[in-house]
Design an enzyme around this catalytic site. Structure first.
Site, PDB file in Angstrom:
ATOM      1  N   ASP A   1       0.859  -1.187   0.000  1.00  0.00           N
ATOM      2  CA  ASP A   1       0.000   0.000   0.000  1.00  0.00           C
ATOM      3  C   ASP A   1       0.884   1.221   0.000  1.00  0.00           C
ATOM      4  O   ASP A   1       2.032   1.173   0.462  1.00  0.00           O
ATOM      5  CB  ASP A   1      -0.864   0.069   1.260  1.00  0.00           C
ATOM      6  CG  ASP A   1      -0.055   0.582   2.444  1.00  0.00           C
ATOM      7  OD1 ASP A   1       0.725  -0.197   3.003  1.00  0.00           O
ATOM      8  OD2 ASP A   1      -0.158   1.787   2.782  1.00  0.00           O
TER       9      ASP A   1
ATOM     10  N   CYS B   1      -7.650   3.248 -18.760  1.00  0.00           N
ATOM     11  CA  CYS B   1      -8.430   3.941 -17.722  1.00  0.00           C
ATOM     12  C   CYS B   1      -9.290   5.062 -18.311  1.00  0.00           C
ATOM     13  O   CYS B   1      -9.072   5.521 -19.431  1.00  0.00           O
ATOM     14  CB  CYS B   1      -7.519   4.470 -16.609  1.00  0.00           C
ATOM     15  SG  CYS B   1      -6.751   6.060 -16.957  1.00  0.00           S
TER      16      CYS B   1
ATOM     17  N   CYS C   1      -3.041   2.769 -22.036  1.00  0.00           N
ATOM     18  CA  CYS C   1      -3.752   2.600 -20.759  1.00  0.00           C
ATOM     19  C   CYS C   1      -5.256   2.541 -21.027  1.00  0.00           C
ATOM     20  O   CYS C   1      -5.785   3.242 -21.894  1.00  0.00           O
ATOM     21  CB  CYS C   1      -3.433   3.751 -19.812  1.00  0.00           C
ATOM     22  SG  CYS C   1      -4.279   3.614 -18.222  1.00  0.00           S
TER      23      CYS C   1
END
Lengths: 375, 375
Positions: free
Chosen positions: B269, B309, B307
């Site tokens: 994380d 996204c 990408c």
């Protein structure tokens, strides 16, 4: 074929209100319509998809002055205009930049030719004129453009307003002559004349001769008491050509929107719903809720039980308050969606009420819930 | 039945990397996994839908310290836990609050019982202990909880780290004893020991006896040179039980993630991807792009052509730069989506590479494009 075709579907029998539809290059717009403001090529905090899917927006406003400075017209031109630049495939209306440059006060100088001003960002010298404003708006590629006007400050003398209004007419005449791209961009005129009815009347008469495809009422909702606002609104709106859309600039409180529609206005815009969202305030049918206040800390209801927006479907007042208190961007996003949807629903409700000839009843009911006294 | 079941699907033949799946109360999580950080009950600027649909996130991290202060556990309890409060129906991991309270420096005092500290917001006196941390995480209702540890600062003496590590073991023992809700919340242990291998070894040995369902490596990636990071990572990870998930805390640069996975780490994380997004920087396979720089002003390509996204499908570098330069929230949103999706794709690519036994080749190719020198 001109960029705009306006059909009036129904007129309210008891008020000046009209139900209509504007056919524009990027789709149809049902009127009366409220336009969210996207000052710098973004309706603050939101995506185009959120505007389309959650708010149900068909027309947004962009600010010529701000876009002229940032990103500037070199980039705008290369991007292919604002629709492509910001990924928005519905309609855009741009103001003329006039209001913003006049608001610069000491930073600007007005001549017959136009306005010389200094950028509020860089201090750099810039110039806007009727022709330049049209040129900039042509590059932006908005579906509706506004003519370059001067909005006289509230409290200006008769003499000042008269001169300003007359110059505005000359400037708008120059805009009309300079604008060639009429098949893709409709250029609206703007009525001025301050709070003097004879000047308003003269402004309308002069501008109607120029035969713009739509007309705006400028120079009210600029800080005056509500009675004066209503007085000039109700005087001016009916003077405008019936078959053309009427746009009241800078109005976004529910009561002003309702009174505008009743007076016969078809379009409004304001930064208010997104601005108060960022400050932690939500519209609701029972009046504004200051969600950042402690009273909402443990309130696990949605902002409005009956609202259909993304925010009200998924989040509680307590969570949104937490976000706002923590300065989390998502709080401003959620309130912006809700506030814009609230005004869009208000317009939808008014369109429905006009259809069913019960707009005054709708107003009375709305005011009762919202806590506004009818006159 | 315990809250967590971990299946290892494949081990890489040339490295320590493992392909796995964690079965958790709010769905399955494929490992290795990167967890976006949602400090205050929101992954900054984003909605849960954006995380699910655009980033493809299955597990986020929440910060016990921050949530303990705001909104506080009274509200969290009434909201029914963090999942309900923030409208997130996938998994949540919470840290123990230890790292944040130790970072308060002069504002905190450590005793065997726990840590007394002053809120960085109000100055109010607060207390966190192993039991209190577990209690708070029980109220938050995270799917994976972390035991309360002390992360010794980089540069601490052997004596300090040894005492701290031993106390950490005692504290984690207390956490384990206090935590009852094991069917809904898996409590992970955290290995400490600073940069001393014998202490790391001792920490692992002691904690393994407690039989946690998963183990984290704490106390590295805290400011040390990369060689030291790699040295301790590569020493510690293989000491951990093979059949349990391994979590490296606070790591989010592509090269650290890759090295962690190669060393046998399953979870990471970091706030980095969303933090640099807000500063106007984007990840790309050719290295970081400082989108706010002038070089992108007229660059009408997406951040990354390849990408998938939302940002890369719909927006140009020039537009995002314009937003960032104007401090428009949408700029931070668009970069946050992209940067999180970039790291998620990196993890997806590594999972695929482990499956096909070509993780080292993947690393070399990635480093070549990204401009990182392999050791």
């Amino acid at each position: 074929m001109p960029a705009l075709k306006f059909d009036i579907l129904k007129k309210d029998s008891k008020t000046g209100a009209r139900l209509g539809i504007m056919h524009l290059p990027h789709g149809d717009v049902e009127t009366p319509v409220f336009m969210p403001v996207g000052t710098l090529g973004t309706v603050k905090t939101l995506t185009p998809e959120e505007l389309k899917e959650e708010v149900k927006t068909s027309l947004i406003l962009g600010n010529t002055y701000h876009l002229f400075l940032r990103p500037g017209m070199e980039i705008m031109k290369k991007a292919g205009g604002l629709h492509a630049f910001m990924h928005w495939d519905r309609n855009i209306l741009t103001d003329s930049g006039g209001f913003q440059v006049f608001s610069l006060g000491a930073l600007r100088k007005i001549t017959e030719e136009g306005v010389e001003f200094r950028s509020h960002l860089s201090g750099e010298k810039k110039f806007l004129s009727p022709e330049k404003s049209v040129e900039v708006q042509n590059i932006i590629g908005s579906d509706i453009m506004m003519a370059f006007d001067e909005c006289a400050p509230y409290g200006s003398s008769y003499e000042y307003v008269k001169n300003s209004m007359e110059r505005t007419t000359r400037w708008e005449t120059r805009c009309k002559e300079f604008h060639k791209n009429t098949e893709k961009q409709a250029l609206f005129g703007i009525v001025q004349g301050g709070f003097f009815k004879d000047l308003r009347k003269k402004s309308v008469e002069d501008l109607v001769k120029l035969d713009f495809p739509g007309y705006a009422i400028g120079g009210i909702s600029v800080g005056e008491p509500k009675e004066e606002f209503l007085d000039i609104l109700r005087y001016t709106a009916p003077l405008l050509p019936e078959e053309k859309p009427r746009y009241l600039m800078g109005v976004g409180t529910p009561d002003y929107l309702i009174e505008a529609v009743i007076a016969g206005v078809d379009m409004c815009d304001c930064v208010l719903p997104t601005r108060i969202a960022r400050n932690g305030t939500a519209f609701s049918k029972y009046g504004k809720l200051v969600i950042r206040n402690a009273e909402f800390a443990e309130d696990f209801r949605p902002i409005e039980e009956t609202c259909d927006c993304y925010t009200c479907r998924n989040y509680t007042r307590a969570y949104i308050r937490h976000l706002i208190k923590c300065n989390e961007v998502l709080g401003a996003r959620l309130l912006s969606i809700h506030n814009l949807r609230f005004l869009e629903r208000l317009m939808e409700d008014m369109r429905e009420a006009i259809k069913e000839d019960r707009l005054l009843e709708f107003r009375d009911e709305f005011y009762k819930n919202y806590g506004i006294e009818s006159e």
